[in-house]
Motif scaffolding. Structure first.
Motif, PDB file in Angstrom:
ATOM      1  N   PHE A 137      -7.179   2.447   0.468  1.00  0.00           N
ATOM      2  CA  PHE A 137      -7.176   1.900   1.830  1.00  0.00           C
ATOM      3  C   PHE A 137      -8.333   0.918   2.013  1.00  0.00           C
ATOM      4  O   PHE A 137      -8.174  -0.117   2.669  1.00  0.00           O
ATOM      5  CB  PHE A 137      -7.280   3.039   2.851  1.00  0.00           C
ATOM      6  N   GLU A 138      -9.479   1.242   1.428  1.00  0.00           N
ATOM      7  CA  GLU A 138     -10.616   0.309   1.495  1.00  0.00           C
ATOM      8  C   GLU A 138     -10.246  -1.020   0.836  1.00  0.00           C
ATOM      9  O   GLU A 138     -10.545  -2.095   1.355  1.00  0.00           O
ATOM     10  CB  GLU A 138     -11.831   0.924   0.802  1.00  0.00           C
ATOM     11  N   ARG A 139      -9.579  -0.931  -0.323  1.00  0.00           N
ATOM     12  CA  ARG A 139      -9.158  -2.153  -1.015  1.00  0.00           C
ATOM     13  C   ARG A 139      -8.105  -2.911  -0.199  1.00  0.00           C
ATOM     14  O   ARG A 139      -8.066  -4.141  -0.206  1.00  0.00           O
ATOM     15  CB  ARG A 139      -8.594  -1.806  -2.391  1.00  0.00           C
ATOM     16  N   LEU A 140      -7.248  -2.155   0.512  1.00  0.00           N
ATOM     17  CA  LEU A 140      -6.246  -2.782   1.364  1.00  0.00           C
ATOM     18  C   LEU A 140      -6.919  -3.636   2.435  1.00  0.00           C
ATOM     19  O   LEU A 140      -6.523  -4.789   2.671  1.00  0.00           O
ATOM     20  CB  LEU A 140      -5.384  -1.695   2.020  1.00  0.00           C
ATOM     21  N   LEU A 141      -7.931  -3.093   3.079  1.00  0.00           N
ATOM     22  CA  LEU A 141      -8.623  -3.824   4.142  1.00  0.00           C
ATOM     23  C   LEU A 141      -9.315  -5.074   3.596  1.00  0.00           C
ATOM     24  O   LEU A 141      -9.313  -6.130   4.234  1.00  0.00           O
ATOM     25  CB  LEU A 141      -9.639  -2.911   4.832  1.00  0.00           C
ATOM     26  N   VAL A 142      -9.892  -4.945   2.394  1.00  0.00           N
ATOM     27  CA  VAL A 142     -10.533  -6.103   1.761  1.00  0.00           C
ATOM     28  C   VAL A 142      -9.488  -7.177   1.457  1.00  0.00           C
ATOM     29  O   VAL A 142      -9.702  -8.376   1.694  1.00  0.00           O
ATOM     30  CB  VAL A 142     -11.268  -5.677   0.475  1.00  0.00           C
ATOM     31  N   ALA A 143      -8.340  -6.749   0.921  1.00  0.00           N
ATOM     32  CA  ALA A 143      -7.280  -7.698   0.567  1.00  0.00           C
ATOM     33  C   ALA A 143      -6.751  -8.429   1.803  1.00  0.00           C
ATOM     34  O   ALA A 143      -6.514  -9.639   1.770  1.00  0.00           O
ATOM     35  CB  ALA A 143      -6.138  -6.953  -0.137  1.00  0.00           C
ATOM     36  N   ILE A 144      -6.571  -7.676   2.902  1.00  0.00           N
ATOM     37  CA  ILE A 144      -6.093  -8.298   4.150  1.00  0.00           C
ATOM     38  C   ILE A 144      -7.101  -9.334   4.635  1.00  0.00           C
ATOM     39  O   ILE A 144      -6.741 -10.457   5.012  1.00  0.00           O
ATOM     40  CB  ILE A 144      -5.860  -7.214   5.225  1.00  0.00           C
ATOM     41  N   HIS A 172       0.833  -1.205   0.000  1.00  0.00           N
ATOM     42  CA  HIS A 172       0.000   0.000   0.000  1.00  0.00           C
ATOM     43  C   HIS A 172       0.868   1.256   0.000  1.00  0.00           C
ATOM     44  O   HIS A 172       0.577   2.228  -0.717  1.00  0.00           O
ATOM     45  CB  HIS A 172      -0.912  -0.021   1.226  1.00  0.00           C
ATOM     46  N   LEU A 173       1.957   1.257   0.786  1.00  0.00           N
ATOM     47  CA  LEU A 173       2.867   2.401   0.819  1.00  0.00           C
ATOM     48  C   LEU A 173       3.500   2.641  -0.549  1.00  0.00           C
ATOM     49  O   LEU A 173       3.650   3.780  -0.989  1.00  0.00           O
ATOM     50  CB  LEU A 173       3.973   2.177   1.857  1.00  0.00           C
ATOM     51  N   ALA A 174       3.888   1.552  -1.218  1.00  0.00           N
ATOM     52  CA  ALA A 174       4.472   1.692  -2.558  1.00  0.00           C
ATOM     53  C   ALA A 174       3.462   2.310  -3.524  1.00  0.00           C
ATOM     54  O   ALA A 174       3.803   3.168  -4.343  1.00  0.00           O
ATOM     55  CB  ALA A 174       4.939   0.325  -3.071  1.00  0.00           C
ATOM     56  N   THR A 175       2.212   1.894  -3.407  1.00  0.00           N
ATOM     57  CA  THR A 175       1.159   2.441  -4.273  1.00  0.00           C
ATOM     58  C   THR A 175       0.943   3.921  -3.980  1.00  0.00           C
ATOM     59  O   THR A 175       0.792   4.732  -4.907  1.00  0.00           O
ATOM     60  CB  THR A 175      -0.166   1.677  -4.054  1.00  0.00           C
ATOM     61  N   LEU A 176       0.919   4.283  -2.702  1.00  0.00           N
ATOM     62  CA  LEU A 176       0.737   5.697  -2.338  1.00  0.00           C
ATOM     63  C   LEU A 176       1.912   6.543  -2.813  1.00  0.00           C
ATOM     64  O   LEU A 176       1.725   7.687  -3.236  1.00  0.00           O
ATOM     65  CB  LEU A 176       0.573   5.841  -0.828  1.00  0.00           C
ATOM     66  N   ASP A 177       3.135   6.004  -2.737  1.00  0.00           N
ATOM     67  CA  ASP A 177       4.304   6.728  -3.246  1.00  0.00           C
ATOM     68  C   ASP A 177       4.153   7.017  -4.733  1.00  0.00           C
ATOM     69  O   ASP A 177       4.413   8.131  -5.205  1.00  0.00           O
ATOM     70  CB  ASP A 177       5.588   5.913  -3.017  1.00  0.00           C
ATOM     71  N   ALA A 178       3.740   5.995  -5.466  1.00  0.00           N
ATOM     72  CA  ALA A 178       3.548   6.165  -6.910  1.00  0.00           C
ATOM     73  C   ALA A 178       2.439   7.168  -7.194  1.00  0.00           C
ATOM     74  O   ALA A 178       2.544   8.021  -8.086  1.00  0.00           O
ATOM     75  CB  ALA A 178       3.219   4.808  -7.546  1.00  0.00           C
ATOM     76  N   LEU A 179       1.362   7.086  -6.408  1.00  0.00           N
ATOM     77  CA  LEU A 179       0.235   8.008  -6.591  1.00  0.00           C
ATOM     78  C   LEU A 179       0.666   9.447  -6.339  1.00  0.00           C
ATOM     79  O   LEU A 179       0.284  10.356  -7.083  1.00  0.00           O
ATOM     80  CB  LEU A 179      -0.901   7.612  -5.637  1.00  0.00           C
ATOM     81  N   ARG A 180       1.480   9.638  -5.309  1.00  0.00           N
ATOM     82  CA  ARG A 180       1.886  11.003  -4.948  1.00  0.00           C
ATOM     83  C   ARG A 180       2.755  11.633  -6.036  1.00  0.00           C
ATOM     84  O   ARG A 180       2.727  12.848  -6.224  1.00  0.00           O
ATOM     85  CB  ARG A 180       2.647  10.957  -3.622  1.00  0.00           C
ATOM     86  N   THR A 181       3.532  10.829  -6.757  1.00  0.00           N
ATOM     87  CA  THR A 181       4.408  11.392  -7.785  1.00  0.00           C
ATOM     88  C   THR A 181       3.647  11.844  -9.026  1.00  0.00           C
ATOM     89  O   THR A 181       4.154  12.652  -9.792  1.00  0.00           O
ATOM     90  CB  THR A 181       5.485  10.376  -8.207  1.00  0.00           C
ATOM     91  N   VAL A 182       2.432  11.337  -9.214  1.00  0.00           N
ATOM     92  CA  VAL A 182       1.698  11.684 -10.448  1.00  0.00           C
ATOM     93  C   VAL A 182       0.429  12.488 -10.183  1.00  0.00           C
ATOM     94  O   VAL A 182      -0.169  13.014 -11.119  1.00  0.00           O
ATOM     95  CB  VAL A 182       1.319  10.409 -11.243  1.00  0.00           C
ATOM     96  N   ILE A 183       0.036  12.602  -8.913  1.00  0.00           N
ATOM     97  CA  ILE A 183      -1.266  13.217  -8.620  1.00  0.00           C
ATOM     98  C   ILE A 183      -1.298  14.691  -9.019  1.00  0.00           C
ATOM     99  O   ILE A 183      -2.378  15.250  -9.274  1.00  0.00           O
ATOM    100  CB  ILE A 183      -1.618  13.046  -7.119  1.00  0.00           C
ATOM    101  N   HIS A 184      -0.118  15.338  -9.100  1.00  0.00           N
ATOM    102  CA  HIS A 184      -0.105  16.759  -9.468  1.00  0.00           C
ATOM    103  C   HIS A 184      -0.632  16.991 -10.886  1.00  0.00           C
ATOM    104  O   HIS A 184      -1.052  18.092 -11.223  1.00  0.00           O
ATOM    105  CB  HIS A 184       1.312  17.329  -9.351  1.00  0.00           C
TER     106      HIS A 184
END
Length: 911
Positions: A804-811, A771-783
């Protein structure tokens, strides 16, 4: 005008506040005779008396005068130092959770002992945060004499301690540590598998030394714990060789934003070369298949164009070592993020270390805001007072000096170009040295300090150079910078931690001149007395020639850094002088200054070698500095805004981990997960309000087998007239519960509880890392969303919430799958052992890294976590009730089938 008149009569708000603290100072002073009358044992016994009174319901504030008087007397008996009245005021400000701004040489280290002792009486621990390991050790030993004399325990946290040593230090009454060590320990604690393995205890109170450096300068970059990814050395080297062939017309650079982009011609040229080298697929550089190559190309371009050797980094022992722009220090172990460090390594032809994947991260803002009470001290904080209050809710209190400052701060001198400025600086230094006045010369980079050093050598001026290349001798050079005729060229004086004492420094002279003598022996004391007399005599001569002269060769982009340099002169009422020498070639003027005005004013009206001294121009420079400070504040604010989104999620995950570790049993949680997984799978394949003919029965059977290991007779159930999704859910849940009950009957209950906890925590950690890796990638392109007139931070919040919702489902699904299919052996499983991690202090926007230590050369990731594959059911398509069947997925979310497309372009399309 009226406000100015009122201020002149009544004083500023700060003056009135400080005057209001006078009654507490009077109370402390009135207790001094009675405290002095106590013998050592009675003075030490005060600590236990205070603790008993707290246990009986008294508040810390009521103990303040007596506790402060006790500490002052203990300092006299152990260190031979007595707190001044203004230091008592500083101690009160610290106790109240405020920032005490005290000039250099006013004894901030001693001030902290007052608030530290008072708050440590509660027994919940006090953290004193320093900027480097040397200061943490020094202050713990030095000030620790007071605390230990009063019966308190003192711990210090530095790199390479074992967990047991760290735990012992954190359980002390007072703990000295660097900001990075504290943050990394917090992250590591929240990656461990049992409460017993954690080293920190709940936060209580922290005092941050050099608070502006830690909470402002270093707060632009979050702390990151990471592990390595695949080696891509060949790709970096290939791209670097290509970038080195590009000319200035192939790219545009923006020095203000520290960014560089290819022009249209440059893109075309790069495309053809990459195609010839076989590094891209097809002919279009920006095809989705070439995303990684584009990323490496951009980083290599930035490394070659924007990052300069001996300014941003140096090459030492075959490694690229980053230079801190604020302190000029080498940052051993620190690395730029997102492949930038690897690009610089390729540029310099040294060994390329593999990139790293984020496993945990936190910003200093969010870390220090977890303390119920936080305070700080520094010599320069007023310029950043609004930011301290906005982010940390801390007020800045300017504490008056014990003796009035006699230093004279002269207006800046402006020269047409760098050569004229250098000649004027050398002339001034030579004149000062000839009359015996010590000179401290401040530069903004290693390159400039060495260039000036070479120039001074040619002019025959003896000097010492203090920069990152001479890190080891730093304290010795600084300590002797106040001797007769000494010339010290320094990259920066922020956070050096050693005072410049006029005439010299006794302990350092003894170390340098008599290293063989042992402290406390008659021979040592005899030599020390001799040197002490020499220092007193030399100090008098230095005072007669005007004290320390601080010469700034350039204005820094932050006014605080200039003030820190100036503050080295004029300590404790000594005379002193400071002056800055500027030219149009200086980075601040060239990039941020009002170009037209300066060019017209200086180029046309100045002769070669002539200088201008004008308060008006000095004001214009200050305006440019304010602009840069505001821009840097915006960057830090953006880091906080983005991290606040992750912080909310991080709190949920970390609290969940703690709850799991603390719980006697997690069976209820597991049972709920199993039931919810059944509901989710059946709902996806058999949506409500649809006909049985439209259900994906084969997909449901496949997923039930994959997740639960069940082969229910769904085809038979489908023959029933009243079949509904709710009926299938109920029957599948019953089968799953029966299967789990049978498994439980084969295992001891305590053993099964341990298995459930381990699987739950390991699955949580694995998916949080992804999830952290996904958020890092998202932050670099969200601008890029700003091009669609959308606010990036709002878009980031929305996307991060869906992820995060998908993260909880996956867990939930993965835990259910593992527990349903696990084969339990009769040997008790060992608790997973956490490896050492690579710890980094990275800027997600600029790639800057401010890491204070690196924990391991290997940086292994969690090898004991299994490779988890989450079953992704097929999404149904069809029509019912006159419309498209809508699965519980947002149309703009990634499709759960794993195709990488948005749901609306994949399984969300109309049939």
């Amino acid at each position: 005008m009226i406000a100015g008149l009122a201020k002149s009569i009544f004083g500023s708000a700060n003056d009135r506040y400080v005057r209001g603290l006078g009654k507490y100072v009077d109370a402390v002073n009135s207790l001094e005779p009675s405290i002095q009358a106590l013998n050592d044992d009675e003075l030490r016994g005060q600590t236990e008396l205070f603790r008993q009174r707290l246990a009986n319901g008294e508040k810390l504030d009521s103990l303040l005068p007596e506790a402060f008087a006790t500490v002052r007397e203990a300092a006299i008996r152990t260190l031979g130092q007595r707190h001044y009245d203004v230091q008592l005021i500083g101690g009160i400000a610290l106790h109240r959770g405020e920032i005490a701004e005290m000039k250099t040489g006013e004894g901030k280290t001693l001030v902290a002992t007052l608030a530290v002792y008072l708050n440590a009486l509660e027994g919940r621990g006090v953290h004193v945060v320093t900027v480097n390991d040397y200061l943490a050790r020094r202050d713990a030993d030095w000030m620790g004499q007071i605390y230990r004399f009063l019966g308190m325990t003192v711990g210090v946290i530095v790199p390479n301690l074992s967990d047991e040593e760290r735990r012992e230090a954190y359980n002390s009454d007072i703990t000295y540590a660097t900001n990075n060590e504290l943050g990394f320990d917090y992250l590591r604690d929240n990656m461990k598998y049992s409460r017993d393995a954690m080293v920190q205890r709940p936060f209580n109170f922290a005092i941050v030394d050099e608070v502006d450096s830690i909470l402002i300068d270093e707060a632009r970059t979050p702390l990151i714990i990471s592990g390595p990814t695949d080696d891509k050395s060949d790709l970096y080297m290939s791209v670097d060789a290509l970038v080195k062939t590009l000319g200035e017309g192939d790219y545009e650079k923006d020095e203000k934003q520290r960014s560089v982009v290819l022009t249209e011609d440059g893109t075309e040229k790069a495309e053809r070369m990459l195609e010839e080298a076989g590094l891209i697929e097809g002919r279009n550089l920006y095809d989705i298949a070439n995303t990684q190559v584009v990323h490496h190309l951009n980083q290599s371009l930035k490394a070659n164009v924007m990052f300069k050797k001996d300014i941003d980094y140096i090459v030492k022992d075959g490694k690229v070592v980053i230079i801190d722009e604020f302190t000029g220090r080498m940052m051993d172990g620190r690395r730029w993020s997102d492949g930038l460090h690897q690009a610089v390594e390729a540029k310099e032809g040294v060994t390329i270390e593999p990139e790293n994947q984020t496993l945990a991260s936190i910003t200093f803002q969010n870390y220090f805001r977890m303390y119920p009470k936080l305070s700080g001290m520094t010599g320069t904080a007023m310029t950043e007072a609004p930011e301290f209050f906005d982010i940390y809710k801390m007020n800045v209190v300017s504490i008056p000096t014990n003796v009035d400052v006699k230093r004279i701060d002269e207006d800046d001198e402006f020269y047409k170009n760098f050569t004229d400025k250098l000649a004027a600086i050398a002339k001034e230094i030579k004149a000062r040295q000839e009359k015996g006045q010590p000179v401290l010369v401040g530069t903004v980079s290693i390159e400039k300090s060495e260039m000036l050093g070479e120039f001074l050598t040619k002019e025959g001026i003896q000097h010492s150079v203090l920069n990152a290349r001479f890190h080891e001798t730093e304290a010795h050079i600084v300590a002797q910078a106040g001797r007769m005729g000494a010339v010290t060229v320094s990259t920066n004086m922020a956070g050096r931690g050693t005072d410049i004492q006029l005439g010299g420094n006794l302990p350092f002279r003894m170390q340098d001149e008599h290293p063989d003598l042992v402290a406390g022996t008659p021979e040592y004391e005899a030599k020390a007395e001799q040197i002490r007399a020499e220092i007193a005599q030399e100090k008098q001569r230095v005072l007669e020639v005007g004290g320390l002269f601080v010469l700034g060769t350039e204005r820094h982009e932050s006014r605080r850094i200039d003030n820190q340099l100036r503050g080295r002169s004029g300590r404790q009422g000594d005379p002193g002088l400071s002056r800055f020498y500027l030219s149009l070639d200086d980075d601040l003027l060239r990039i941020f200054g009002p170009q037209t005005m300066f060019a017209r004013l200086m180029n046309k009206n100045l002769e070669d070698g002539e200088a201008i001294v004008s308060p008006w121009i000095s004001k214009a420079i200050e305006t440019a500095q304010k602009k840069v400070e505001a821009r840097n504040y915006d960057i830090r604010k953006q880091v906080v805004e983005f991290d606040d989104v992750m912080n909310d999620q991080r709190k949920v995950i970390y609290e969940q981990r703690a709850d799991i570790m603390d719980a006697d049993s997690v069976s209820d949680v597991i049972n709920d997960m199993r039931a919810e997984t059944v509901v989710a799978l059946v709902t996806v394949h058999c949506p409500p309000a649809t006909y049985p003919e439209q259900w994906d029965v084969e997909g449901l059977k496949r997923d039930l087998d994959e997740v639960f290991g069940l082969q229910p007779p769904i085809d038979d159930w489908m023959q029933e007239e009243a079949v509904e999704p709710e009926l299938i859910i109920e029957r599948v849940q019953q089968l799953a519960d029966e299967r789990m009950t049978a498994k439980l009957s084969e295992v001891e209950p305590d053993r099964w509880t341990d298995i459930e906890k381990q699987i739950l925590i390991q699955t949580l950690d694995h998916h949080w890392k992804e999830h952290l890796a996904t958020l890092d990638a998202l932050r670099t392109v969200i601008h890029l969303r700003s091009y669609a007139q959308k606010k990036p931070i709002d878009e980031y919040k929305q996307e991060a919430f869906l992820l995060f919702e998908r993260l909880l489902v996956a867990i939930r699904e993965e835990v259910t799958r593992v527990l349903m299919r696990i084969e339990v052996s009769f040997d008790p499983p060992p608790l997973p052992v956490l490896p050492d991690f690579i710890t980094q202090h990275l800027d997600p926007f600029s790639g800057d890294d401010d890491t204070a230590d690196i924990d391991a050369s290997t940086g292994a990731i969690l090898s004991n976590i299994p490779n988890l594959n989450i079953p992704q059911p097929q999404m149904p398509r069809g029509e019912a009730a006159g419309g498209v069947v809508e699965a519980p997925v947002s149309r703009n979310s990634p499709c759960p089938c794993g195709s990488g497309k948005k749901y609306k372009h994949c399984h969300g399309q109309p049939a």
